[in-house]
Design an enzyme around this catalytic site. Structure first.
Site, mmCIF file in Angstrom:
data_model
loop_
_atom_site.group_PDB
_atom_site.id
_atom_site.type_symbol
_atom_site.label_atom_id
_atom_site.label_comp_id
_atom_site.label_asym_id
_atom_site.label_seq_id
_atom_site.Cartn_x
_atom_site.Cartn_y
_atom_site.Cartn_z
ATOM 1 N N ARG A 59 0.837 -1.209 0.000
ATOM 2 C CA ARG A 59 0.000 0.000 0.000
ATOM 3 C C ARG A 59 0.871 1.259 0.000
ATOM 4 N NH1 ARG A 59 -3.013 2.016 4.973
ATOM 5 N NH2 ARG A 59 -4.503 3.560 4.210
ATOM 6 N N ASN A 91 -2.819 8.435 4.888
ATOM 7 C CA ASN A 91 -1.551 7.812 5.270
ATOM 8 C C ASN A 91 -1.385 7.585 6.768
ATOM 9 O OD1 ASN A 91 -0.593 7.632 2.606
ATOM 10 N ND2 ASN A 91 0.158 9.741 2.664
ATOM 11 N N HIS A 189 -6.083 -5.867 -2.408
ATOM 12 C CA HIS A 189 -6.907 -6.068 -1.214
ATOM 13 C C HIS A 189 -7.096 -7.536 -0.868
ATOM 14 C CE1 HIS A 189 -8.918 -1.829 -1.721
ATOM 15 N NE2 HIS A 189 -7.647 -1.770 -1.364
#
Length: 324
Positions: A59, A91, A189
């Site tokens: 990610r 973030n 994912h």
């Protein structure tokens, strides 16, 4: 696709191809020949002991490339004069900064001032996927590190888990990435976890009227309410993005999306468009290797977005701090 989008995609593609042409395989073959081996060995040693870190490292690469290109600006610390990307809402749940710092320290000891933090992120992401049983791919290197990092730009550019199809399409197209890339990169994912705030609006207040997202499978929604996010204000509970298979890189995520059991609105968005829905179906009904091959291609493509090469940027001595 209208004329505006054709022009916009053509320009984005030109920018990517011009910069990425300066990346190459084995960029460090002479300047730091053991660089990629050092990265690979560190990942192979530590990720099996901390498998939940693989997803955040992947990610991190995604979040880095979507803001100012793949230039490691996501690693820069905020200062009294600047709120850096790390401080932006998308973030705040990123992890793995210390992991990247450890790899950088090893490479600085081996060949000081040679290997960029941006290349480290790209290599670590690839190697972390491999450790989870996912595909490998050749990572072109030669990226240089950026010197600017702004929280506002992260907020504006990184697709949120609450994004609808139109927003996703626009933000990906802005980076020269197409609808297939959207579907394939969403496949990340298949590993990792999330926390309730990323999706509880789908359970408790989808349109601001205390309602549930009708696109979410009711049984899955009921299960999430009963066993995971029991209140709308739960900020700590961990939820698997791919229940039952969240540590294995496989096709199960796409199977769930087709069953309306994607955790995020951005997952559900993939089946609101006929093209992306058909591609999800193709992946589910095809061999795992096809997904692996196509995911690898999209990762290489994403890893070339807005890269700095040649004399642009710098090679940071420490990934969290711009060189003085």
């Amino acid at each position: 696709m209208n004329h505006f989008w054709v022009i916009k995609l053509a320009i984005a593609g030109l920018v990517i191809s011009t910069a990425s042409a300066q990346l190459k395989l084995d960029y460090y073959a002479k300047s730091c020949p053991r660089a990629e081996t050092i990265v690979q060995n560190f990942v192979s040693k530590h990720i099996p002991n901390a498998p939940s870190l693989a997803s955040p490292l992947l990610r991190m690469h995604f979040h880095d490339c979507f803001v100012r290109g793949c230039d490691a600006s996501v690693l820069i610390n905020s200062t009294s004069n600047n709120q850096a990307e790390k401080s932006a809402a998308p973030n705040l749940t990123l992890r793995g900064f210390g992991f990247i710092d450890s790899v950088k320290s090893l490479l600085e000891a081996e060949c000081p001032g040679i290997v960029s933090c941006a290349d480290i992120i790209a290599l670590v992401a690839r190697d972390a996927v491999v450790v989870t049983g996912g595909p490998s791919w050749s990572v072109p290197t030669g990226r240089r590190d950026g010197t600017v990092s702004k929280a506002s730009e992260a907020l504006a550019n990184i697709p949120a888990p609450t994004s609808n199809f139109s927003t996703l399409q626009t933000k990906f197209a802005n980076k020269g990435l197409d609808l297939k890339d959207l579907v394939l990169l969403s496949g990340a994912h298949t590993i990792g976890i999330s926390h309730c705030p990323a999706f509880t609006n789908r359970l408790y207040n989808f349109t601001g009227k205390g309602d549930e997202d009708p696109s979410l499978d009711p049984e899955y929604a009921a299960n999430l309410k009963a066993r995971k996010c029991k209140t709308p204000t739960d900020n700590t509970t961990i939820v698997e993005m791919d229940p039952g298979s969240f540590r294995t890189f496989d096709l199960h995520y796409y199977t769930l999306v087709l069953k309306r059991r994607g955790l995020f609105q951005s997952d559900a968005a993939l089946i609101t468009n006929s093209l992306t829905k058909s591609y999800v179906s193709e992946l589910v009904n095809g061999p795992l290797q096809t997904f692996f091959d196509k995911f690898a291609e999209s990762m290489v493509k994403m890893g070339q977005v807005g890269v700095k090469t040649g004399s642009a940027g710098e090679i940071r001595k420490k990934c969290a701090v711009v060189n003085s």
